[in-house]
Write an enzyme that holds these catalytic residues in place. Structure first.
Site, short mmCIF file in Angstrom:
data_model
loop_
_atom_site.label_atom_id
_atom_site.label_comp_id
_atom_site.label_asym_id
_atom_site.label_seq_id
_atom_site.Cartn_x
_atom_site.Cartn_y
_atom_site.Cartn_z
CG ASP A 191 -0.03 -0.13 2.52
OD1 ASP A 191 1.20 0.02 2.44
OD2 ASP A 191 -0.60 -0.36 3.60
CD GLU A 201 -0.01 -6.49 3.59
OE1 GLU A 201 0.79 -7.05 4.36
OE2 GLU A 201 -0.18 -5.26 3.57
CD GLU A 219 -0.42 4.55 4.30
OE1 GLU A 219 -1.42 5.24 4.61
OE2 GLU A 219 0.74 4.91 4.55
CG HIS A 254 4.71 4.93 10.56
ND1 HIS A 254 4.39 3.78 11.22
CD2 HIS A 254 4.39 4.73 9.27
CE1 HIS A 254 3.89 2.92 10.36
NE2 HIS A 254 3.88 3.46 9.17
NE ARG A 278 2.40 11.20 3.91
CZ ARG A 278 3.53 10.48 3.87
NH1 ARG A 278 3.59 9.29 4.46
NH2 ARG A 278 4.60 10.94 3.26
CG HIS A 296 8.96 6.37 10.87
ND1 HIS A 296 9.36 7.26 9.91
CD2 HIS A 296 8.51 5.28 10.19
CE1 HIS A 296 9.16 6.74 8.71
NE2 HIS A 296 8.65 5.53 8.86
C1 UD1 Z 1 6.02 5.09 4.27
C2 UD1 Z 1 4.71 4.64 3.63
C3 UD1 Z 1 3.79 3.99 4.66
C4 UD1 Z 1 4.52 2.91 5.43
C5 UD1 Z 1 5.80 3.48 6.02
C6 UD1 Z 1 6.58 2.39 6.71
C7 UD1 Z 1 3.84 5.97 1.77
C8 UD1 Z 1 2.98 7.09 1.37
N1 UD1 Z 1 3.99 5.77 3.09
O1 UD1 Z 1 5.72 6.15 5.17
O2 UD1 Z 1 2.68 3.43 4.00
O3 UD1 Z 1 3.69 2.46 6.46
O4 UD1 Z 1 6.60 4.02 4.95
O5 UD1 Z 1 7.55 2.90 7.55
O6 UD1 Z 1 4.37 5.29 0.92
N2 UD1 Z 1 13.26 8.58 6.33
C9 UD1 Z 1 14.61 8.50 6.55
N3 UD1 Z 1 15.22 7.27 6.38
C10 UD1 Z 1 14.55 6.16 6.04
C11 UD1 Z 1 13.16 6.25 5.84
C12 UD1 Z 1 12.52 7.48 5.97
O7 UD1 Z 1 15.27 9.48 6.87
O8 UD1 Z 1 15.17 5.09 5.91
C13 UD1 Z 1 12.59 9.90 6.50
C14 UD1 Z 1 12.89 10.87 5.33
O9 UD1 Z 1 12.96 12.17 5.82
C15 UD1 Z 1 11.64 10.71 4.46
C16 UD1 Z 1 10.58 10.56 5.53
O10 UD1 Z 1 11.17 9.74 6.54
O11 UD1 Z 1 11.45 11.80 3.60
C17 UD1 Z 1 9.26 10.00 5.09
O12 UD1 Z 1 9.41 8.77 4.37
P1 UD1 Z 1 8.18 8.24 3.46
O13 UD1 Z 1 8.55 6.93 2.90
O14 UD1 Z 1 7.76 9.30 2.51
O15 UD1 Z 1 7.00 8.12 4.48
P2 UD1 Z 1 6.82 7.13 5.70
O16 UD1 Z 1 6.19 7.96 6.75
O17 UD1 Z 1 8.09 6.43 5.99
N1 UDP Z 2 10.05 -2.76 12.65
C1 UDP Z 2 11.44 -2.91 12.79
N2 UDP Z 2 12.10 -2.05 13.60
C2 UDP Z 2 11.49 -1.06 14.28
C3 UDP Z 2 10.07 -0.90 14.11
C4 UDP Z 2 9.39 -1.77 13.28
O1 UDP Z 2 12.03 -3.81 12.20
O2 UDP Z 2 12.16 -0.31 14.98
C5 UDP Z 2 9.33 -3.68 11.74
C6 UDP Z 2 8.08 -4.31 12.31
O3 UDP Z 2 8.40 -5.48 13.02
C7 UDP Z 2 7.26 -4.59 11.05
C8 UDP Z 2 7.64 -3.46 10.15
O4 UDP Z 2 8.87 -2.92 10.64
O5 UDP Z 2 7.65 -5.80 10.42
C9 UDP Z 2 6.56 -2.44 10.15
O6 UDP Z 2 6.98 -1.28 9.56
P1 UDP Z 2 6.24 0.10 9.73
O7 UDP Z 2 5.53 0.11 11.04
O8 UDP Z 2 7.25 1.15 9.47
O9 UDP Z 2 5.22 0.10 8.51
P2 UDP Z 2 3.74 -0.47 8.32
O10 UDP Z 2 3.73 -1.90 8.65
O11 UDP Z 2 2.84 0.36 9.19
O12 UDP Z 2 3.48 -0.20 6.88
#
Ligand code: UD1
Ligand code: UDP
Length: 389
Positions: free
Chosen positions: A97, A119, A133, A215, A217, A248
């Site tokens: 998603d 999924e 999502e 985390h 939105r 996060h």
């Molecule tokens: C994204 C997904 C969400 C998922 C989540 C898992 C979308 C719209 N959202 O949200 O569905 O649940 O990932 O965690 O696709 N960043 C870092 N390092 C990283 C990852 C992220 O610095 O390794 C920071 C960056 O500033 C980045 C921000 O997080 O711009 C947001 O990342 P983004 O993937 O856009 O959104 P998530 O909130 O992570």
């Molecule tokens: N997770 C991890 N380390 C952390 C927090 C979460 O490995 O510090 C794992 C968690 O066990 C799960 C996945 O990350 O498998 C979930 O990711 P996240 O919550 O970022 O995204 P979502 O599942 O909500 O899309």
């Protein structure tokens, strides 16, 4: 031989696609498996690729700090144009998603390439919950050729939307495959267990461990602030509790969490960087309670017999709510505190929920997905091109 390109970009997609990629690679006579990461996440994605020893063939490297949905979707769509033209796969696998998932699905559709959605079929039927999502899932479902639904609830959702039942396969969720393989790795390695105990020696084994993550939105702003206040209240009123909160890296999360809970104000709240998946599985096992808005954790925690408090108003994973492992409380501070206290009081000393554990799969989802791909994957893109004229 079926040529498969797996495309993903975030931590949860990587964790859930790893078992599928490993299964494809175990069968080189049947599959040519290629991997394209979009790099929507950077450090959090790298952690998972290392753990499962996945070496991507392509990396679009799209992440920028503080990116928005337009940034990610646009870069993924554009970047995949070239990769798809070069690889010409029979089928592209996308997961779940995210913005990566939706943009990759659209890119495949524009290129008339077959799409398998892992999924598939999770729904709240509320456009902005979770955001974006729910929409990413629906768009991906609309263009996918094969739908790998984790549960019969997800299959029923897809059927209700008019999707041909012959293209929907109930496989279980691949998160259970990943979870089982990591749990086995830890259980079979005494040195690793000692290393993990050492890594988390700052946690007091006599205290009740709560793991918190947030985390989404739709929780940005007031929601996250309320949750932080609730965690502070639980930590302050119960000295037996210890909260571990992997924060996060999204700036919309980091800022309020560190402002409200950081600076050593709460000795029994530990704010840490995202934990690698293997140690995180160890921590879930050690915990008494999980407080989260994460999708993956809503599946993992019940699979390990843990209680979860979901800080959202609706969920696309109703199975564990019905079974009793998951309680939905929204983001009202008072409700989170009351439900947290109640679950801590009523869970066993090991934190075992006593509820059904096998709601989301049996650890064989990747095998089932590979079996479907063997039967239906070959020539899927060719068929799409022919029907598009
Ligand atoms: C994204 C997904 C969400 C998922 C989540 C898992 C979308 C719209 N959202 O949200 O569905 O649940 O990932 O965690 O696709 N960043 C870092 N390092 C990283 C990852 C992220 O610095 O390794 C920071 C960056 O500033 C980045 C921000 O997080 O711009 C947001 O990342 P983004 O993937 O856009 O959104 P998530 O909130 O992570
Ligand atoms: N997770 C991890 N380390 C952390 C927090 C979460 O490995 O510090 C794992 C968690 O066990 C799960 C996945 O990350 O498998 C979930 O990711 P996240 O919550 O970022 O995204 P979502 O599942 O909500 O899309």
């Amino acid at each position: 031989m079926v040529k498969i390109l797996s495309v993903f970009g975030t931590r949860p997609e990587a964790i859930k696609m790893a078992p599928v990629i490993m299964e494809l690679e175990r069968n080189p006579g049947d599959f040519q498996s290629l991997v394209c990461v979009t790099g929507q996440h950077r450090q959090m994605l790298a952690q998972v690729l290392d753990l499962f020893d996945i070496r991507p063939d392509f990396n679009l490297d799209v992440m920028s700090s503080g990116q928005d949905l337009f940034d990610v979707s646009g870069k993924v769509l554009q970047g995949l144009k070239t990769v798809l033209a070069q690889v010409q796969p029979d089928i592209v696998l996308v997961h779940g998603d995210t913005a990566t998932t939706m943009a990759a699905a659209i890119a495949c559709c524009f290129s008339r390439i077959g799409i398998g959605h892992v999924e598939a079929g999770l729904r709240t039927y509320q456009k902005y919950q979770p955001f974006p999502e729910e929409i990413c899932r629906r768009v991906t479902g609309a263009v996918a050729d094969l739908h790998f639904a984790p549960t019969s609830v997800a299959r029923a959702n897809l059927l209700g939307e008019g999707i041909d039942g012959g293209t929907i396969f109930v496989t279980g969720n691949t998160i259970v495959d990943a979870l089982q393989s990591i749990t086995k790795r830890i259980a079979g390695d005494r040195a690793l267990q000692e290393q993990l105990e050492e890594q988390f020696s700052f946690l007091d084994p006599t205290r009740k461990l709560i793991i918190a993550t947030c985390h989404r939105r739709e929780n940005f702003g007031e929601g996250i602030e309320n949750i932080c206040r609730a965690l502070a209240e639980i930590a302050t009123s119960d000295a037996d509790v210890e909260i571990l909160y992997p924060v996060h890296p999204n700036p919309n999360v980091r800022e309020p969490v560190h402002r409200l809970l950081g600076g050593g104000s709460y000795p029994n709240i530990h704010l840490v960087a995202p934990v690698e998946y293997l140690p995180f599985v160890y921590l879930i096992n050690r915990s008494r309670l999980i407080i989260t808005d994460s999708g993956g954790l809503q599946e993992e925690a019940p699979s390990l017999g843990k209680h979860v408090l979901v800080i959202r108003d609706v969920t696309e994973r109703p199975e564990a709510v019905v079974a009793g492992n998951v309680r939905m409380v929204g983001t009202d501070c008072g409700k989170v505190v009351a439900a947290g206290r109640d679950l801590l009081r009523n869970s066993s000393s090991q934190g075992d929920s006593g509820c059904c554990r096998d709601l989301y799969g049996d650890g064989k989802a990747a095998c089932r997905i590979a079996a479907v791909l063997r039967r239906h994957g070959n020539g899927l893109s060719r068929a799409n091109r022919e029907s598009a004229g």
